[in-house]
Scaffold this active site. Structure first.
Site, PDB file in Angstrom:
ATOM      1  N   ARG A 226      45.088  57.047  32.420  1.00 19.98           N
ATOM      2  CA  ARG A 226      44.897  56.687  31.016  1.00 19.98           C
ATOM      3  C   ARG A 226      45.017  57.961  30.178  1.00 19.98           C
ATOM      4  NH1 ARG A 226      46.335  52.352  31.570  1.00 19.98           N
ATOM      5  NH2 ARG A 226      45.174  50.412  31.658  1.00 19.98           N
ATOM      6  N   HIS A 274      54.370  54.160  28.431  1.00 14.76           N
ATOM      7  CA  HIS A 274      53.429  53.315  29.209  1.00 14.76           C
ATOM      8  C   HIS A 274      54.195  52.244  29.997  1.00 14.76           C
ATOM      9  CE1 HIS A 274      48.977  52.027  29.385  1.00 14.76           C
ATOM     10  NE2 HIS A 274      49.617  51.608  30.464  1.00 14.76           N
TER      11      HIS A 274
HETATM   12  P1  NAP Z   1      40.578  51.920  41.231  1.00 15.09           P
HETATM   13  O1  NAP Z   1      41.022  51.185  42.459  1.00 15.09           O
HETATM   14  O2  NAP Z   1      39.325  51.505  40.573  1.00 15.09           O
HETATM   15  O3  NAP Z   1      40.512  53.464  41.593  1.00 15.09           O
HETATM   16  C1  NAP Z   1      40.003  54.409  40.702  1.00 15.09           C
HETATM   17  C2  NAP Z   1      39.837  55.732  41.419  1.00 15.09           C
HETATM   18  O4  NAP Z   1      39.218  56.651  40.497  1.00 15.09           O
HETATM   19  C3  NAP Z   1      38.910  55.640  42.640  1.00 15.09           C
HETATM   20  O5  NAP Z   1      39.448  56.386  43.723  1.00 15.09           O
HETATM   21  C4  NAP Z   1      37.626  56.282  42.136  1.00 15.09           C
HETATM   22  O6  NAP Z   1      36.828  56.909  43.140  1.00 15.09           O
HETATM   23  C5  NAP Z   1      38.177  57.332  41.209  1.00 15.09           C
HETATM   24  N1  NAP Z   1      37.122  57.791  40.326  1.00 15.09           N
HETATM   25  C6  NAP Z   1      36.393  57.076  39.430  1.00 15.09           C
HETATM   26  N2  NAP Z   1      35.459  57.859  38.867  1.00 15.09           N
HETATM   27  C7  NAP Z   1      35.597  59.089  39.439  1.00 15.09           C
HETATM   28  C8  NAP Z   1      34.919  60.327  39.291  1.00 15.09           C
HETATM   29  N3  NAP Z   1      33.892  60.457  38.445  1.00 15.09           N
HETATM   30  N4  NAP Z   1      35.327  61.379  40.017  1.00 15.09           N
HETATM   31  C9  NAP Z   1      36.365  61.264  40.887  1.00 15.09           C
HETATM   32  N5  NAP Z   1      37.042  60.114  41.087  1.00 15.09           N
HETATM   33  C10 NAP Z   1      36.658  59.041  40.364  1.00 15.09           C
HETATM   34  O7  NAP Z   1      41.723  51.860  40.098  1.00 15.09           O
HETATM   35  P2  NAP Z   1      43.300  51.604  40.275  1.00 15.09           P
HETATM   36  O8  NAP Z   1      43.583  50.164  40.255  1.00 15.09           O
HETATM   37  O9  NAP Z   1      43.787  52.425  41.398  1.00 15.09           O
HETATM   38  O10 NAP Z   1      43.830  52.173  38.864  1.00 15.09           O
HETATM   39  C11 NAP Z   1      43.832  53.548  38.609  1.00 15.09           C
HETATM   40  C12 NAP Z   1      44.243  53.877  37.178  1.00 15.09           C
HETATM   41  O11 NAP Z   1      45.583  53.452  36.921  1.00 15.09           O
HETATM   42  C13 NAP Z   1      43.393  53.232  36.089  1.00 15.09           C
HETATM   43  O12 NAP Z   1      43.047  54.239  35.136  1.00 15.09           O
HETATM   44  C14 NAP Z   1      44.324  52.250  35.435  1.00 15.09           C
HETATM   45  O13 NAP Z   1      43.992  52.053  34.078  1.00 15.09           O
HETATM   46  C15 NAP Z   1      45.652  52.974  35.592  1.00 15.09           C
HETATM   47  N6  NAP Z   1      46.835  52.118  35.436  1.00 15.09           N
HETATM   48  C16 NAP Z   1      47.903  52.602  34.730  1.00 15.09           C
HETATM   49  C17 NAP Z   1      49.056  51.829  34.582  1.00 15.09           C
HETATM   50  C18 NAP Z   1      50.259  52.349  33.865  1.00 15.09           C
HETATM   51  O14 NAP Z   1      51.198  51.587  33.614  1.00 15.09           O
HETATM   52  N7  NAP Z   1      50.317  53.624  33.544  1.00 15.09           N
HETATM   53  C19 NAP Z   1      49.116  50.563  35.155  1.00 15.09           C
HETATM   54  C20 NAP Z   1      48.017  50.101  35.872  1.00 15.09           C
HETATM   55  C21 NAP Z   1      46.888  50.891  36.020  1.00 15.09           C
HETATM   56  P3  NAP Z   1      36.114  56.013  44.285  1.00 15.09           P
HETATM   57  O15 NAP Z   1      37.257  55.515  45.131  1.00 15.09           O
HETATM   58  O16 NAP Z   1      35.267  56.963  45.001  1.00 15.09           O
HETATM   59  O17 NAP Z   1      35.411  54.906  43.587  1.00 15.09           O
END
Ligand code: NAP
Length: 311
Positions: A226, A274
């Site tokens: 993000r 995006h």
């Molecule tokens: P997810 O499965 O919830 O994974 C999030 C990761 O962030 C997890 O590994 C989590 O650690 C880590 N995290 C959260 N808080 C943290 C902290 N304080 N310190 C270190 N690590 C931390 O999410 P996802 O589905 O993979 O999505 C990831 C991102 O991609 C999101 O921000 C989403 O908005 C973005 N996204 C972007 C697009 C685009 O088109 N650009 C599309 C879809 C999604 P833990 O594993 O230990 O919980």
């Protein structure tokens, strides 16, 4: 009552495409755009990017909310009915498109295409030997659903890969770091950084002067999490100083990015609008239907958001 109706609310997703994708698998389920939802009490399940303008108050029989996004940062959780389960949406098409984007961006920096594009515009020919993957370790920030898939694919392509997350996730062949205390070691471990973190109060601004300054000179930043993860002015300063060699940014603090944004004047920084990951109704419909059935049966949803954790 209303077991076959799904309330739909989004200003960026197509209710007709979603209706068709759901009906193709379950003819008994109807996706109803909020504008056509005459009886709010008839809905027990909502599929939404954002709630309808008046909020979800009138929909008092809702049992669960399915976000239309993989993240939930578009939602103000404090405005949702308290205690209602909220699931984010993960679909195979999204994961594949995110992985493709990360791989494309990593190769672009690794093979110097960003530099060659600039040199070409300047009508310059500067031969150099191809680099070695061993010299371009890739650090993946966030090892969740998307980050885990990104890390594994980049590893499978032969790059050394490290990863950082809140809790420790052992992944074969990948050196993993966890928590703030291991962040400095992680920052020193790679040259290409791919951010796929969840955006929370703890990760907002995580890519800043201090953390990017601690990366090896010549490092590259790929942000597909993000916009709030990156302090944009700090990146611009570190690029101008020559410490960060380049960046590929799919998400920005303000989207659409204003035309006078300084990144547009920095040839080292590529901004994409995006586009990294997309959710496709046809591949995501089975997950939505599964969560609808779970909500009706009172069993836990897939990809449930933990409101206390914020993701
Ligand atoms: P997810 O499965 O919830 O994974 C999030 C990761 O962030 C997890 O590994 C989590 O650690 C880590 N995290 C959260 N808080 C943290 C902290 N304080 N310190 C270190 N690590 C931390 O999410 P996802 O589905 O993979 O999505 C990831 C991102 O991609 C999101 O921000 C989403 O908005 C973005 N996204 C972007 C697009 C685009 O088109 N650009 C599309 C879809 C999604 P833990 O594993 O230990 O919980």
């Amino acid at each position: 009552m209303g077991a076959g109706k799904i309330l739909f609310s989004s200003d960026i997703d197509d209710p007709v495409a979603w209706g068709a994708a759901v009906r193709a698998l379950r003819p008994d389920l109807e996706v109803v755009d909020w504008r056509a939802a005459a009886e709010p009490e008839a809905f027990e399940f909502a599929l939404l990017w954002k709630p309808p303008p008046g909020g979800l108050g009138p929909y008092r029989n809702l049992k669960a909310i399915q976000s239309l996004g993989a993240g939930i940062n578009q939602l103000d959780l404090s405005t949702l009915p308290p205690g209602l389960p909220l699931a984010r949406l993960i679909d195979p098409h999204l994961t594949e498109t995110m992985v493709d984007y990360a791989v494309t961006a990593v190769y672009r920096h690794f093979r110097g295409f960003d530099r060659f594009e600039r040199q070409g515009r300047e009508r310059r020919w500067a031969h150099e030997e191809p680099p070695t993957k061993a010299d371009f370790p890739v650090g993946v920030m966030g090892l969740g659903v998307l980050g885990g898939a990104v890390a594994q694919r980049i590893r499978a392509l032969g790059f050394p890969v490290t990863g950082w997350s809140r809790s420790r996730h052992p992944i074969d062949g990948i050196e993993v770091f966890a928590g703030r205390e291991e962040l400095p070691a992680f920052l020193a471990s790679a040259r290409g950084f791919v951010c796929v973190l969840a955006l929370t109060e703890h990760t907002a601004g995580i890519l800043n002067r201090e953390t990017m300054g601690a990366m090896r000179p010549g490092s590259c930043i790929i942000n597909m999490g993000r916009g709030g993860h990156l302090v944009e002015g700090d990146l611009a300063a570190l690029v101008r100083a020559g410490h960060i060699a380049g960046a590929t940014l799919d998400v920005l603090s303000q989207e659409p990015v204003p035309a006078d944004h300084p990144f547009y004047d920095l040839p080292e920084i590529l901004v994409t609008p995006h586009v990294a990951g997309g959710i496709a109704p046809r591949s995501a419909a089975p997950i939505v239907i599964e969560n609808f059935d779970r909500a009706m049966a009172g069993t836990p949803l897939l990809n449930l958001v933990d409101p206390a954790r914020g993701y």
